[in-house]
Design a protein around this motif. Structure first.
Motif, short mmCIF file in Angstrom:
data_model
loop_
_atom_site.label_atom_id
_atom_site.label_comp_id
_atom_site.label_asym_id
_atom_site.label_seq_id
_atom_site.Cartn_x
_atom_site.Cartn_y
_atom_site.Cartn_z
N GLN A 95 0.85 -1.19 0.00
CA GLN A 95 0.00 0.00 0.00
C GLN A 95 0.88 1.23 0.00
N ALA A 96 0.55 2.19 -0.86
CA ALA A 96 1.37 3.39 -0.97
C ALA A 96 1.05 4.36 0.17
N ARG A 97 2.08 4.85 0.82
CA ARG A 97 1.95 5.89 1.84
C ARG A 97 3.18 6.79 1.77
N SER A 98 2.97 8.05 2.07
CA SER A 98 4.10 8.96 2.20
C SER A 98 4.88 8.62 3.47
N ALA A 99 6.08 9.17 3.59
CA ALA A 99 6.85 8.97 4.82
C ALA A 99 6.09 9.49 6.02
N ALA A 100 5.43 10.64 5.87
CA ALA A 100 4.63 11.18 6.96
C ALA A 100 3.49 10.23 7.32
N GLY A 101 2.91 9.61 6.30
CA GLY A 101 1.85 8.64 6.56
C GLY A 101 2.36 7.42 7.30
N VAL A 102 3.58 7.01 7.00
CA VAL A 102 4.18 5.88 7.72
C VAL A 102 4.36 6.24 9.19
N VAL A 103 4.91 7.44 9.43
CA VAL A 103 5.11 7.88 10.82
C VAL A 103 3.78 7.95 11.56
N GLY A 104 2.75 8.37 10.87
CA GLY A 104 1.44 8.48 11.49
C GLY A 104 0.82 7.15 11.88
N ARG A 105 1.39 6.05 11.40
CA ARG A 105 0.85 4.72 11.70
C ARG A 105 1.73 3.91 12.66
N LEU A 106 2.69 4.56 13.28
CA LEU A 106 3.63 3.82 14.13
C LEU A 106 2.95 3.12 15.30
N ASP A 107 1.88 3.70 15.83
CA ASP A 107 1.22 3.10 16.99
C ASP A 107 0.41 1.85 16.65
N GLU A 108 0.06 1.70 15.38
CA GLU A 108 -0.91 0.65 15.04
C GLU A 108 -0.44 -0.33 13.97
N ASP A 109 0.68 -0.04 13.32
CA ASP A 109 1.07 -0.79 12.13
C ASP A 109 2.47 -1.36 12.31
N PRO A 110 2.62 -2.67 12.45
CA PRO A 110 3.95 -3.25 12.66
C PRO A 110 4.89 -3.06 11.47
N VAL A 111 4.33 -3.01 10.25
CA VAL A 111 5.19 -2.76 9.09
C VAL A 111 5.77 -1.35 9.15
N ALA A 112 4.93 -0.38 9.52
CA ALA A 112 5.41 0.99 9.66
C ALA A 112 6.51 1.07 10.71
N ARG A 113 6.33 0.37 11.84
CA ARG A 113 7.35 0.38 12.89
C ARG A 113 8.65 -0.23 12.41
N GLU A 114 8.54 -1.31 11.64
CA GLU A 114 9.76 -1.97 11.13
C GLU A 114 10.52 -1.07 10.17
N VAL A 115 9.79 -0.45 9.24
CA VAL A 115 10.43 0.42 8.25
C VAL A 115 11.04 1.64 8.94
N TRP A 116 10.31 2.19 9.90
CA TRP A 116 10.83 3.38 10.61
C TRP A 116 12.03 3.02 11.47
N ALA A 117 12.00 1.86 12.09
CA ALA A 117 13.16 1.43 12.89
C ALA A 117 14.39 1.26 12.01
N ASP A 118 14.20 0.72 10.81
CA ASP A 118 15.31 0.60 9.87
C ASP A 118 15.86 1.98 9.51
N ALA A 119 14.95 2.94 9.30
CA ALA A 119 15.35 4.29 8.90
C ALA A 119 16.16 4.98 10.00
N THR A 120 15.66 4.96 11.22
CA THR A 120 16.35 5.66 12.30
C THR A 120 17.65 4.96 12.67
N SER A 121 17.68 3.63 12.54
CA SER A 121 18.91 2.89 12.81
C SER A 121 19.98 3.23 11.77
N ALA A 122 19.59 3.29 10.50
CA ALA A 122 20.54 3.63 9.44
C ALA A 122 21.07 5.04 9.62
N LEU A 123 20.18 5.97 9.98
CA LEU A 123 20.61 7.35 10.19
C LEU A 123 21.57 7.44 11.37
N ALA A 124 21.26 6.75 12.46
CA ALA A 124 22.15 6.76 13.62
C ALA A 124 23.52 6.20 13.26
#
Length: 315
Positions: free
Chosen positions: A201-230
Motif C-alpha cells: 500500500q502506498a503511503r508517504s513517509a509522513a503517513g508511515v510515521v502516522g501509523r507507528l502506533d498501530e502498524d507493525p510494518v510501519a514500525r519496522e520500516v521506521w526502525a530501519d530508517a532511524t537505525s541507518a541514520l544513527a
C-alpha cells in the motif's frame, strides 16, 4: 534599525523555490514559495524572479543591495558553476557568472544545504557553535559540514553527500548505482518505497510515521530508517567530531519519533566517547533561503551586520 536596505535569499529546489526579502537589520519582510518552473534558460527565469522581488521590495520602501541564490547539486564553489543538479536538469551551468552579468543587483550563489547549515549556525539550533553537522532529510539526504567556523565544500564541491554513504553494505539498490546507501533506508522517498514494498500500500513517509502506533510494518520500516541514520551519524561523528548535530528537512516533522531513536542509536554506537547533542532545526524550511540572504550580506560587505540578526520561528 533598518537603513532602508535589504537583501534577497532564493532557495531553488526541484519543485519549489523559496524566497525571502530580509532587511539588513535581519527583519524578514516578505516570504513566499513558488513552483520551480523549468525554463529553456534557467538564468533568465532567475533574473526575472530577482527583478520581481526587487520591485516588491521597493513597495516596502526598501532598496535591494544584494541577493543570494542557492541550489542543490554538485557545485564548484570557487566559480559558482553548477556541475550537475539532477532534479533541476542542469549540467555545467555557470550560474554565478551569468547572474552577476545579467541581474540588476550584486548576486552570489552557493549550495542549498551548506546555506542551511550557515543559517542554523547563525540563527538556529547551532547558534554560536563552530563545529556543526547539519543533516537534511527529505526526498533525499544531504549534509552541511562546518569545521572551525568554516563551511567545508571539499575538493570537488561534493562534501556532505552523506545520503550516498553505504550504511548497509550489499544492501538494497540505490538509484545512484550503489547498494545500501543511507537514502535507500532513511530518506522520505526511501521510507515510502520500503513501506509500499512490504505492506502493498502506498503511503508517504509522513503517513508511515502516522501509523507507528498501530502498524507493525510501519514500525519496522521506521526502525530501519532511524537505525541507518544513527549509524551514519556514528561514522560522521568519528570523522568530524561535531560539537552539535542538527537534523533538518521534511522528516523532522516526526519530532520525537525521529529524535529519540537517533539519539539512542548514536550514543550506543560511540562506546568510548560521549555523543554530540542532536537537535531538530529551529528554522525549518526557511533555513536555505535565510542562509542565502546571509551569504548576500557577506557578498556586499555587510557581514558585520549579521551579528544583529535574530532567529525567526520555524516553518
Amino acid at each position: 534599525m533598518s537603513d532602508g536596505s535589504a537583501v534577497l535569499g532564493l532557495d531553488v529546489g526541484g519543485t519549489t523555490t523559496k524566497a525571502l526579502l530580509v532587511a539588513t537589520d535581519g527583519r524578514v519582510v516578505h516570504e513566499e514559495r513558488r513552483a520551480t518552473v523549468p525554463a529553456a534558460d534557467p538564468v533568465d527565469g532567475l533574473v526575472a524572479e530577482l527583478d520581481r522581488l526587487t520591485v516588491l521590495a521597493a513597495g516596502h520602501g526598501l532598496t535591494v543591495v544584494g541577493a543570494g541564490v542557492v541550489t542543490p547539486g554538485l557545485i564548484e564553489e570557487a566559480t559558482g558553476t553548477v556541475r550537475y543538479a539532477s532534479n533541476l536538469g542542469w549540467r555545467d551551468l555557470p550560474l554565478r557568472a551569468a547572474l552577476q552579468a545579467r541581474a540588476g543587483v550584486p548576486v552570489t550563489t552557493g549550495h542549498d544545504v551548506r546555506a542551511a547549515g550557515l543559517a542554523e549556525q547563525l540563527l538556529g539550533a547551532a547558534h554560536g557553535v563552530d563545529d556543526v553537522l547539519l543533516v537534511t532529510i527529505g526526498t533525499g539526504i544531504a549534509a552541511a559540514l562546518v569545521s572551525g567556523g568554516r563551511p567545508l565544500a571539499g575538493g570537488t564541491g561534493a562534501a556532505g553527500e552523506i545520503g550516498h554513504a553505504p550504511v548497509r553494505p550489499g544492501g538494497e539498490p540505490c538509484p545512484c548505482g550503489q547498494r545500501g546507501c543511507l537514502e535507500v533506508y532513511a530518506s522520505g522517498a526511501g521510507v515510502a518505497r520500503r513501506y509500499e514494498a512490504r505492506a502493498g500500500q502506498a503511503r508517504s513517509a509522513a503517513g508511515v510515521v502516522g501509523r507507528l502506533d498501530e502498524d507493525p510494518v510501519a514500525r519496522e520500516v521506521w526502525a530501519d530508517a532511524t537505525s541507518a541514520l544513527a549509524d551514519a551519524l556514528v561514522t560522521a561523528t568519528l570523522l568530524l567530531d561535531p560539537s552539535v548535530v542538527v537534523l533538518g528537512g521534511g522528516l523532522t516533522a516526526a519530532a520525537a519519533d525521529l529524535l529519540d531513536p537517533v539519539r539512542a542509536g548514536l550514543a550506543a554506537g560511540l562506546t568510548w566517547r560521549p555523543a554530540p547533542p542532536v537537535h531538530l532545526t529551529r528554522l525549518g524550511s526557511l533555513a536555505g533561503s535565510l542562509g542565502a540572504a546571509a551569504m548576500a550580506m557577506t557578498h556586499v560587505g555587510r557581514s558585520a551586520d549579521l551579528a544583529g540578526w535574530r532567529a525567526v520561528p520555524a516553518r
